[in-house]
Design a protein around this motif. Structure first.
Motif, PDB file in Angstrom:
ATOM      1  N   ARG A  35      51.265  29.878  42.936  1.00 29.90           N
ATOM      2  CA  ARG A  35      49.913  29.555  43.354  1.00 29.90           C
ATOM      3  C   ARG A  35      49.376  30.493  44.452  1.00 29.90           C
ATOM      4  NH1 ARG A  35      47.882  24.607  41.824  1.00 29.90           N
ATOM      5  NH2 ARG A  35      45.950  25.616  42.483  1.00 29.90           N
ATOM      6  N   ASP A  36      49.225  31.762  44.097  1.00 32.53           N
ATOM      7  CA  ASP A  36      48.644  32.687  45.066  1.00 32.53           C
ATOM      8  C   ASP A  36      47.124  32.599  45.140  1.00 32.53           C
ATOM      9  OD1 ASP A  36      51.092  33.537  45.883  1.00 32.53           O
ATOM     10  OD2 ASP A  36      50.731  35.676  45.550  1.00 32.53           O
ATOM     11  N   ASP A  37      46.573  31.613  44.437  1.00 34.66           N
ATOM     12  CA  ASP A  37      45.176  31.248  44.684  1.00 34.66           C
ATOM     13  C   ASP A  37      45.073  30.388  45.944  1.00 34.66           C
ATOM     14  OD1 ASP A  37      46.655  29.262  43.200  1.00 34.66           O
ATOM     15  OD2 ASP A  37      44.793  28.170  42.858  1.00 34.66           O
ATOM     16  N   MET A  38      46.193  29.960  46.490  1.00 36.28           N
ATOM     17  CA  MET A  38      46.205  29.066  47.649  1.00 36.28           C
ATOM     18  C   MET A  38      46.588  29.809  48.933  1.00 36.28           C
ATOM     19  SD  MET A  38      47.983  25.759  45.774  1.00 36.28           S
ATOM     20  CE  MET A  38      47.870  24.692  47.203  1.00 36.28           C
ATOM     21  N   THR A  39      46.157  31.051  49.036  1.00 35.15           N
ATOM     22  CA  THR A  39      46.515  31.860  50.192  1.00 35.15           C
ATOM     23  C   THR A  39      45.559  31.699  51.372  1.00 35.15           C
ATOM     24  OG1 THR A  39      45.485  33.697  49.005  1.00 35.15           O
ATOM     25  CG2 THR A  39      47.889  33.644  49.052  1.00 35.15           C
ATOM     26  N   GLY A  40      44.526  30.876  51.228  1.00 35.77           N
ATOM     27  CA  GLY A  40      43.758  30.517  52.424  1.00 35.77           C
ATOM     28  C   GLY A  40      42.416  31.173  52.594  1.00 35.77           C
ATOM     29  N   LEU A  48      44.911  39.049  49.479  1.00 36.21           N
ATOM     30  CA  LEU A  48      45.218  38.755  50.883  1.00 36.21           C
ATOM     31  C   LEU A  48      46.633  39.168  51.259  1.00 36.21           C
ATOM     32  CD1 LEU A  48      43.476  35.281  51.302  1.00 36.21           C
ATOM     33  CD2 LEU A  48      42.793  37.440  52.363  1.00 36.21           C
ATOM     34  N   ARG A  49      47.564  39.064  50.330  1.00 36.32           N
ATOM     35  CA  ARG A  49      48.925  39.530  50.633  1.00 36.32           C
ATOM     36  C   ARG A  49      48.908  41.021  50.970  1.00 36.32           C
ATOM     37  NH1 ARG A  49      53.502  36.311  49.390  1.00 36.32           N
ATOM     38  NH2 ARG A  49      53.106  34.546  47.995  1.00 36.32           N
ATOM     39  N   LYS A  50      48.148  41.785  50.212  1.00 38.67           N
ATOM     40  CA  LYS A  50      48.034  43.225  50.461  1.00 38.67           C
ATOM     41  C   LYS A  50      47.361  43.473  51.807  1.00 38.67           C
ATOM     42  CE  LYS A  50      47.260  44.016  45.496  1.00 38.67           C
ATOM     43  NZ  LYS A  50      46.385  44.669  44.509  1.00 38.67           N
ATOM     44  N   LEU A  51      46.339  42.685  52.069  1.00 37.05           N
ATOM     45  CA  LEU A  51      45.535  42.914  53.275  1.00 37.05           C
ATOM     46  C   LEU A  51      46.291  42.606  54.566  1.00 37.05           C
ATOM     47  CD1 LEU A  51      42.153  41.674  51.827  1.00 37.05           C
ATOM     48  CD2 LEU A  51      42.518  43.923  52.851  1.00 37.05           C
ATOM     49  N   GLU A  52      47.339  41.803  54.512  1.00 36.96           N
ATOM     50  CA  GLU A  52      48.148  41.606  55.716  1.00 36.96           C
ATOM     51  C   GLU A  52      48.741  42.942  56.191  1.00 36.96           C
ATOM     52  OE1 GLU A  52      49.877  37.178  56.135  1.00 36.96           O
ATOM     53  OE2 GLU A  52      51.008  38.439  54.736  1.00 36.96           O
ATOM     54  N   TYR A  53      49.197  43.734  55.256  1.00 44.16           N
ATOM     55  CA  TYR A  53      49.794  45.035  55.605  1.00 44.16           C
ATOM     56  C   TYR A  53      48.729  46.091  55.867  1.00 44.16           C
ATOM     57  CZ  TYR A  53      54.338  43.114  54.444  1.00 44.16           C
ATOM     58  OH  TYR A  53      55.481  42.343  54.448  1.00 44.16           O
ATOM     59  N   ILE A  54      47.659  46.049  55.070  1.00 45.24           N
ATOM     60  CA  ILE A  54      46.573  47.016  55.243  1.00 45.24           C
ATOM     61  C   ILE A  54      45.896  46.830  56.599  1.00 45.24           C
ATOM     62  CG2 ILE A  54      44.271  47.641  54.391  1.00 45.24           C
ATOM     63  CD1 ILE A  54      45.375  47.043  51.542  1.00 45.24           C
ATOM     64  N   LEU A  55      45.672  45.572  56.990  1.00 45.45           N
ATOM     65  CA  LEU A  55      45.030  45.304  58.279  1.00 45.45           C
ATOM     66  C   LEU A  55      45.872  45.851  59.430  1.00 45.45           C
ATOM     67  CD1 LEU A  55      42.823  43.971  60.013  1.00 45.45           C
ATOM     68  CD2 LEU A  55      44.177  41.864  59.945  1.00 45.45           C
ATOM     69  N   THR A  74      33.507  41.923  42.968  1.00 45.37           N
ATOM     70  CA  THR A  74      34.907  42.176  43.308  1.00 45.37           C
ATOM     71  C   THR A  74      35.543  41.071  44.150  1.00 45.37           C
ATOM     72  OG1 THR A  74      36.352  43.618  44.636  1.00 45.37           O
ATOM     73  CG2 THR A  74      34.018  43.701  45.152  1.00 45.37           C
ATOM     74  N   ASN A  75      36.693  40.557  43.684  1.00 44.49           N
ATOM     75  CA  ASN A  75      37.470  39.607  44.487  1.00 44.49           C
ATOM     76  C   ASN A  75      38.047  40.293  45.715  1.00 44.49           C
ATOM     77  OD1 ASN A  75      37.352  37.169  42.827  1.00 44.49           O
ATOM     78  ND2 ASN A  75      38.605  38.285  41.355  1.00 44.49           N
ATOM     79  N   HIS A  76      38.528  41.514  45.526  1.00 44.94           N
ATOM     80  CA  HIS A  76      39.095  42.259  46.646  1.00 44.94           C
ATOM     81  C   HIS A  76      38.069  42.478  47.747  1.00 44.94           C
ATOM     82  CE1 HIS A  76      41.003  45.354  49.016  1.00 44.94           C
ATOM     83  NE2 HIS A  76      40.039  46.195  48.710  1.00 44.94           N
ATOM     84  N   THR A  80      38.424  41.236  51.558  1.00 42.10           N
ATOM     85  CA  THR A  80      38.311  42.211  52.647  1.00 42.10           C
ATOM     86  C   THR A  80      37.265  41.736  53.646  1.00 42.10           C
ATOM     87  OG1 THR A  80      38.945  44.024  51.170  1.00 42.10           O
ATOM     88  CG2 THR A  80      37.830  44.628  53.214  1.00 42.10           C
ATOM     89  N   ALA A  81      36.162  41.200  53.137  1.00 41.14           N
ATOM     90  CA  ALA A  81      35.123  40.641  54.015  1.00 41.14           C
ATOM     91  C   ALA A  81      35.676  39.492  54.843  1.00 41.14           C
ATOM     92  CB  ALA A  81      33.933  40.164  53.180  1.00 41.14           C
ATOM     93  N   ALA A  82      36.518  38.655  54.224  1.00 39.00           N
ATOM     94  CA  ALA A  82      37.103  37.517  54.934  1.00 39.00           C
ATOM     95  C   ALA A  82      37.995  37.981  56.086  1.00 39.00           C
ATOM     96  CB  ALA A  82      37.909  36.663  53.960  1.00 39.00           C
ATOM     97  N   VAL A  83      38.842  38.960  55.811  1.00 35.25           N
ATOM     98  CA  VAL A  83      39.748  39.471  56.841  1.00 35.25           C
ATOM     99  C   VAL A  83      38.966  40.139  57.964  1.00 35.25           C
ATOM    100  CG1 VAL A  83      41.560  41.169  57.292  1.00 35.25           C
ATOM    101  CG2 VAL A  83      41.707  39.684  55.280  1.00 35.25           C
ATOM    102  N   ALA A  84      37.947  40.907  57.592  1.00 38.25           N
ATOM    103  CA  ALA A  84      37.125  41.561  58.608  1.00 38.25           C
ATOM    104  C   ALA A  84      36.458  40.529  59.513  1.00 38.25           C
ATOM    105  CB  ALA A  84      36.070  42.445  57.941  1.00 38.25           C
TER     106      ALA A  84
END
Length: 342
Positions: A35-40, A48-55, A74-76, A80-84
């Protein structure tokens, strides 16, 4: 931390690995959902898993702004907007395509989270050429405003982004072993290659018993074939992995594209409705719905054997259900279940 690389931890991990009893009994297989749709953040999803390392890398370079690219919905870009937003950075998303005529689905969420979206009409040139030009102009614009820009490629699928799914490979291997399904086959949608590559490297470099099959959601042409080999070679060299692989080693099903990227498909809509009706789990019409539709076909075709243990990666993307060109097709097929009383 994986492969000696640090990240910014903002997810609730591990995500659940769930057995889907109803649909498993119906299909005659053992189907599980990671359930990686439940990443928050930002309605969740695999990016979001990728963005932890990219950030983490962006912060190390002193970035004040994230710029990325993708399709109009784009979902990505959304994630990215969420992390920013969470980490007090500016964000811009560049897209090649047509404005859908309404601010809905991911586009709406992008703007709610403060991202700026630049949409350029496709002029017929190769997409990579158009994106390269548009990204260059966008970065130049914001740097002139004093921003320190960190560029994230399509899908976050580079030698940094893959670390998120290397970590997921380790995570799901432990979960599967604990559930007695350590020899299962993992199936995931394949778009920009980063999720697949992270899983592949993680399973093989960590001697997992899990096998991996990808479902191409857009034409897997010579450019994609070259791209997946180039990505693997770059990752292997950067992190000093001992494993080796060539094109023939990547198990990717190419026959379930359904016409092209993010195009409406009756088979995919039926698959989305089937899982929603049997398990109350929502898939999207671009990635996960197409992946599940492929699994249904593969069961009928014998590519997935009766009783086989399958783990599907739910990569998120539910806002895609509200994309206009998909939503109108769902409405035509589902409106008969709506009673309107005067």
């Amino acid at each position: 931390m994986v492969l000696g690389q640090e990240k910014v931890s903002f997810l609730n991990l591990p995500t659940p690995l769930e057995y889907l009893k109803n649909i498993s009994e119906e299909l005659g297989i053992q189907l599980y959902l990671k359930r990686d749709d439940m990443t928050g953040l930002g309605m969740g999803g695999n990016k979001l898993r990728k963005l932890e390392y990219i950030l983490k890398e962006a912060q190390n370079k002193g970035a004040t702004m994230l710029v990325t690219e993708g399709g109009v919905q784009t979902n990505h870009g959304r994630l990215t907007a969420a992390v920013a937003a969470k980490y007090n950075m500016r964000c811009a998303i560049v897209a090649i395509g047509d404005y859908p005529g309404e601010l809905s689905a991911n586009l709406l969420l992008d703007r709610l989270m403060g991202a700026e979206v630049i949409i350029k009409k496709d002029d017929g040139r190769p997409s990579p050429e158009q994106y390269k030009e548009l990204v260059k102009d966008t970065v130049k614009k914001y740097e002139a405003q004093g921003e320190t820009v960190y560029y994230i490629p399509l899908g976050g699928s580079d030698d940094v982004g893959i670390l998120g799914y290397y970590e997921c490979a380790v995570e799901v291997t432990k979960q599967a072993a604990a559930m007695g399904i350590g020899d299962a086959r993992v199936i995931s949608a394949v778009g920009s290659l980063g999720t697949y590559m992270g899983l592949y490297c993680g399973f093989h470099n960590e001697d997992s018993g899990l096998k991996l099959t990808g479902i191409a959601i857009s034409p897997f042409d010579e450019n994609k074939e070259h791209g997946i080999v180039e990505l693997f070679d770059g990752v292997k060299e950067k992190y000093g992995m001992k494993i080796s692989a060539g094109l023939k080693d990547f198990d990717i099903e190419k026959d379930y594209v359904r016409g092209g990227y993010n195009l409406p498909s009756k088979e995919v809509r039926d698959a989305v409705c089937r899982l929603a009706g049997k398990e109350a789990i929502l898939l999207d019409p671009c990635y996960t719905g197409k992946c599940f539709a492929a699994i249904l076909d593969m069961v009928m075709e014998g590519k997935i054997k009766k009783g086989e243990k399958i783990i599907m990666i739910h990569t998120g993307g539910a806002p895609g259900l509200y994309t206009k060109h998909h939503r109108v097709e769902f409405e035509k097929e589902l409106i008969d279940g709506v009673t309107i009383l005067e």
